[in-house]
Design a protein around this motif. Sequence first.
Motif, PDB file in Angstrom:
ATOM      1  N   VAL A 176      -2.026  -8.508   0.568  1.00 42.06           N
ATOM      2  CA  VAL A 176      -3.204  -7.905  -0.062  1.00 42.06           C
ATOM      3  C   VAL A 176      -3.203  -8.214  -1.562  1.00 42.06           C
ATOM      4  CG1 VAL A 176      -4.398  -5.741  -0.576  1.00 42.06           C
ATOM      5  CG2 VAL A 176      -3.349  -6.078   1.665  1.00 42.06           C
ATOM      6  N   ILE A 177      -2.047  -8.071  -2.198  1.00 38.46           N
ATOM      7  CA  ILE A 177      -1.939  -8.347  -3.635  1.00 38.46           C
ATOM      8  C   ILE A 177      -2.272  -9.803  -3.926  1.00 38.46           C
ATOM      9  CG2 ILE A 177      -0.317  -8.472  -5.563  1.00 38.46           C
ATOM     10  CD1 ILE A 177       1.150  -6.072  -4.279  1.00 38.46           C
ATOM     11  N   ASP A 178      -1.706 -10.711  -3.131  1.00 42.55           N
ATOM     12  CA  ASP A 178      -1.921 -12.147  -3.366  1.00 42.55           C
ATOM     13  C   ASP A 178      -3.389 -12.536  -3.196  1.00 42.55           C
ATOM     14  OD1 ASP A 178       0.773 -12.425  -3.843  1.00 42.55           O
ATOM     15  OD2 ASP A 178       1.253 -13.173  -1.838  1.00 42.55           O
ATOM     16  N   VAL A 179      -4.019 -12.040  -2.118  1.00 39.24           N
ATOM     17  CA  VAL A 179      -5.418 -12.396  -1.877  1.00 39.24           C
ATOM     18  C   VAL A 179      -6.317 -11.747  -2.931  1.00 39.24           C
ATOM     19  CG1 VAL A 179      -7.348 -12.217  -0.256  1.00 39.24           C
ATOM     20  CG2 VAL A 179      -5.062 -12.802   0.581  1.00 39.24           C
ATOM     21  N   GLY A 180      -6.019 -10.508  -3.316  1.00 34.81           N
ATOM     22  CA  GLY A 180      -6.795  -9.870  -4.380  1.00 34.81           C
ATOM     23  C   GLY A 180      -6.751 -10.672  -5.667  1.00 34.81           C
ATOM     24  N   ARG A 181      -5.589 -11.248  -5.975  1.00 31.47           N
ATOM     25  CA  ARG A 181      -5.457 -12.077  -7.169  1.00 31.47           C
ATOM     26  C   ARG A 181      -6.336 -13.325  -7.055  1.00 31.47           C
ATOM     27  NH1 ARG A 181      -0.412 -13.133  -6.698  1.00 31.47           N
ATOM     28  NH2 ARG A 181       0.256 -11.227  -7.757  1.00 31.47           N
ATOM     29  N   GLU A 182      -6.342 -13.949  -5.876  1.00 32.60           N
ATOM     30  CA  GLU A 182      -7.153 -15.152  -5.680  1.00 32.60           C
ATOM     31  C   GLU A 182      -8.643 -14.834  -5.748  1.00 32.60           C
ATOM     32  OE1 GLU A 182      -6.044 -18.198  -5.603  1.00 32.60           O
ATOM     33  OE2 GLU A 182      -3.979 -17.479  -5.784  1.00 32.60           O
ATOM     34  N   ASP A 188     -10.443  10.694  16.769  1.00 33.50           N
ATOM     35  CA  ASP A 188      -9.048  10.396  17.101  1.00 33.50           C
ATOM     36  C   ASP A 188      -8.794   8.891  17.124  1.00 33.50           C
ATOM     37  OD1 ASP A 188      -8.478  13.077  17.341  1.00 33.50           O
ATOM     38  OD2 ASP A 188      -8.763  13.128  19.520  1.00 33.50           O
ATOM     39  N   ALA A 189      -9.744   8.141  17.679  1.00 31.80           N
ATOM     40  CA  ALA A 189      -9.591   6.685  17.737  1.00 31.80           C
ATOM     41  C   ALA A 189      -9.551   6.084  16.329  1.00 31.80           C
ATOM     42  CB  ALA A 189     -10.722   6.063  18.547  1.00 31.80           C
ATOM     43  N   GLU A 190     -10.387   6.606  15.432  1.00 28.26           N
ATOM     44  CA  GLU A 190     -10.379   6.107  14.068  1.00 28.26           C
ATOM     45  C   GLU A 190      -9.090   6.495  13.335  1.00 28.26           C
ATOM     46  OE1 GLU A 190     -11.987   3.765  13.200  1.00 28.26           O
ATOM     47  OE2 GLU A 190     -14.066   4.152  12.637  1.00 28.26           O
ATOM     48  N   ILE A 191      -8.570   7.671  13.635  1.00 32.72           N
ATOM     49  CA  ILE A 191      -7.287   8.067  13.032  1.00 32.72           C
ATOM     50  C   ILE A 191      -6.192   7.094  13.442  1.00 32.72           C
ATOM     51  CG2 ILE A 191      -5.476   9.832  13.090  1.00 32.72           C
ATOM     52  CD1 ILE A 191      -7.731  11.927  13.219  1.00 32.72           C
ATOM     53  N   GLU A 192      -6.200   6.681  14.706  1.00 35.40           N
ATOM     54  CA  GLU A 192      -5.209   5.704  15.167  1.00 35.40           C
ATOM     55  C   GLU A 192      -5.388   4.369  14.439  1.00 35.40           C
ATOM     56  OE1 GLU A 192      -3.499   3.545  19.217  1.00 35.40           O
ATOM     57  OE2 GLU A 192      -5.163   4.953  19.353  1.00 35.40           O
ATOM     58  N   ASN A 193      -6.656   3.960  14.243  1.00 37.10           N
ATOM     59  CA  ASN A 193      -6.902   2.722  13.494  1.00 37.10           C
ATOM     60  C   ASN A 193      -6.347   2.818  12.078  1.00 37.10           C
ATOM     61  OD1 ASN A 193      -8.258   1.458  15.621  1.00 37.10           O
ATOM     62  ND2 ASN A 193     -10.253   2.254  14.980  1.00 37.10           N
ATOM     63  N   LEU A 194      -6.539   3.958  11.447  1.00 38.99           N
ATOM     64  CA  LEU A 194      -6.043   4.135  10.084  1.00 38.99           C
ATOM     65  C   LEU A 194      -4.519   4.204  10.048  1.00 38.99           C
ATOM     66  CD1 LEU A 194      -8.687   6.699   8.804  1.00 38.99           C
ATOM     67  CD2 LEU A 194      -8.400   4.349   8.005  1.00 38.99           C
ATOM     68  N   GLU A 195      -3.911   4.801  11.064  1.00 37.19           N
ATOM     69  CA  GLU A 195      -2.453   4.828  11.121  1.00 37.19           C
ATOM     70  C   GLU A 195      -1.891   3.415  11.277  1.00 37.19           C
ATOM     71  OE1 GLU A 195      -1.758   7.493  14.339  1.00 37.19           O
ATOM     72  OE2 GLU A 195      -1.637   9.273  13.042  1.00 37.19           O
ATOM     73  N   ASN A 196      -2.542   2.605  12.090  1.00 33.70           N
ATOM     74  CA  ASN A 196      -2.112   1.210  12.233  1.00 33.70           C
ATOM     75  C   ASN A 196      -2.240   0.464  10.910  1.00 33.70           C
ATOM     76  OD1 ASN A 196      -1.509   1.469  14.968  1.00 33.70           O
ATOM     77  ND2 ASN A 196      -3.567   0.873  15.617  1.00 33.70           N
ATOM     78  N   LEU A 197      -3.344   0.706  10.201  1.00 34.41           N
ATOM     79  CA  LEU A 197      -3.542   0.049   8.910  1.00 34.41           C
ATOM     80  C   LEU A 197      -2.486   0.503   7.916  1.00 34.41           C
ATOM     81  CD1 LEU A 197      -5.287  -1.838   7.191  1.00 34.41           C
ATOM     82  CD2 LEU A 197      -6.719   0.134   6.623  1.00 34.41           C
ATOM     83  N   ARG A 198      -2.147   1.763   7.946  1.00 37.52           N
ATOM     84  CA  ARG A 198      -1.107   2.269   7.043  1.00 37.52           C
ATOM     85  C   ARG A 198       0.209   1.542   7.290  1.00 37.52           C
ATOM     86  NH1 ARG A 198       3.029   5.901   6.548  1.00 37.52           N
ATOM     87  NH2 ARG A 198       3.120   7.040   4.563  1.00 37.52           N
ATOM     88  N   ARG A 199       0.534   1.309   8.534  1.00 36.29           N
ATOM     89  CA  ARG A 199       1.765   0.569   8.843  1.00 36.29           C
ATOM     90  C   ARG A 199       1.672  -0.869   8.340  1.00 36.29           C
ATOM     91  NH1 ARG A 199       0.840   3.657  13.634  1.00 36.29           N
ATOM     92  NH2 ARG A 199       2.415   5.285  13.884  1.00 36.29           N
ATOM     93  N   ASP A 200       0.498  -1.465   8.482  1.00 39.41           N
ATOM     94  CA  ASP A 200       0.322  -2.830   7.976  1.00 39.41           C
ATOM     95  C   ASP A 200       0.524  -2.882   6.463  1.00 39.41           C
ATOM     96  OD1 ASP A 200      -0.248  -3.697  10.539  1.00 39.41           O
ATOM     97  OD2 ASP A 200      -2.423  -3.662  10.256  1.00 39.41           O
ATOM     98  N   PHE A 201       0.148  -1.810   5.765  1.00 44.68           N
ATOM     99  CA  PHE A 201       0.275  -1.761   4.316  1.00 44.68           C
ATOM    100  C   PHE A 201       1.712  -1.493   3.856  1.00 44.68           C
ATOM    101  CE2 PHE A 201      -4.404  -0.440   3.395  1.00 44.68           C
ATOM    102  CZ  PHE A 201      -4.778  -1.776   3.514  1.00 44.68           C
ATOM    103  N   ALA A 202       2.662  -1.331   4.792  1.00 42.68           N
ATOM    104  CA  ALA A 202       4.056  -1.128   4.390  1.00 42.68           C
ATOM    105  C   ALA A 202       4.542  -2.284   3.533  1.00 42.68           C
ATOM    106  CB  ALA A 202       4.946  -0.976   5.631  1.00 42.68           C
ATOM    107  N   ASP A 203       4.000  -3.484   3.779  1.00 39.53           N
ATOM    108  CA  ASP A 203       4.270  -4.643   2.928  1.00 39.53           C
ATOM    109  C   ASP A 203       2.935  -5.126   2.378  1.00 39.53           C
ATOM    110  OD1 ASP A 203       5.015  -6.902   1.642  1.00 39.53           O
ATOM    111  OD2 ASP A 203       5.927  -7.899   3.361  1.00 39.53           O
ATOM    112  N   PRO A 204       2.606  -4.742   1.149  1.00 38.43           N
ATOM    113  CA  PRO A 204       1.265  -5.043   0.607  1.00 38.43           C
ATOM    114  C   PRO A 204       1.146  -6.405  -0.061  1.00 38.43           C
ATOM    115  CG  PRO A 204       2.452  -3.690  -0.946  1.00 38.43           C
ATOM    116  CD  PRO A 204       3.386  -3.899   0.237  1.00 38.43           C
ATOM    117  N   ASP A 205       2.167  -7.250   0.050  1.00 35.86           N
ATOM    118  CA  ASP A 205       2.166  -8.493  -0.725  1.00 35.86           C
ATOM    119  C   ASP A 205       0.976  -9.385  -0.427  1.00 35.86           C
ATOM    120  OD1 ASP A 205       4.411  -7.731  -2.046  1.00 35.86           O
ATOM    121  OD2 ASP A 205       5.797  -9.037  -0.969  1.00 35.86           O
TER     122      ASP A 205
END
Length: 318
Positions: free
Chosen positions: A154-160, A135-152
Amino acid sequence: MEDKGGAPAPSPPSEQQTRAQASAITSGKSAPEAEAAPTSQIRTLFDRPRLSPGQRRIAQYLIEHLTEAAFLSITDLADRVGVSQPSVTRFAAAVGFSGYPALREKLQSIALGTLASGPVAAEETRGNELQAAVDAEIENLENLRRDFADPDQVIDVGRELSRSTPLTVLGLRISVSLAEYFAYAARRVHPDVRLVTLGGSVAYDALLQSREAGGTWVLAFSMPRHAQETLTAVRVARSAGLKVALITDLALGPVADEADVVFATGTGSRLVFDSYAAPGVMASALLQAMTDADPERTQARLEEYEQISDQHQFFLRD
């Protein structure tokens, strides 16, 4: 198989190639998400400024004891954390509030939202300790999903990271496994990935050599308990002229303060040893962003690897 002209027919794309083509990250914010989980909301409050060690202790206490701490007086909070009352006041100002009363009001609104749904949800999901860890890990993943609402970001750092040749991946002590996973996968799509899993002078040499060879970025992993040698290595990288992207558990602390970009994801801490579901997904997201940054190189390298792996029978036939 061969065609009529005698040339070998192109082999069908591998699962990795198909996934690389189908999973490209789309820039921009998606549709509005539901309100972030309490821990994510608290992290958002505290992850912007560069806090002093005493202020980080206050932040950590508030994160770990939200429903109780949100209703403490400034005197009681200072006593619980072991700091002075002026330190609490300065902390409130450092995270963007006019004073402790304004900070406490915000914390109470978050805590009351938690309490409003908490008992029923807890009753419905109550289970054994292993289920609680999931359950704790599911909450961590839900938080990460919200962070990914704006992936810019991640995209910028992946490019670098894709452009940095060589690309150095750093992970020491408990973080070695995450660094090894990232480096193993990154080598499929990047021509020169250098893995550093030993600290001290070994890390120092590797980081300096990477910079001298033309590298511009280091991807570092720092999971709790955070190692002093990780902090030293990150400082060495910065002093050598390398930029540092950091995947860690919380955007607070000395290592995060030294990084150029921080991706903070929760770790599972309900069992004797932590689990890393969210950091693993974060690493995969950066790998995806790297493949998106140079699709032609990605495709060519994956095709070449598939030919080599077939020739030498690296893998069992399913």
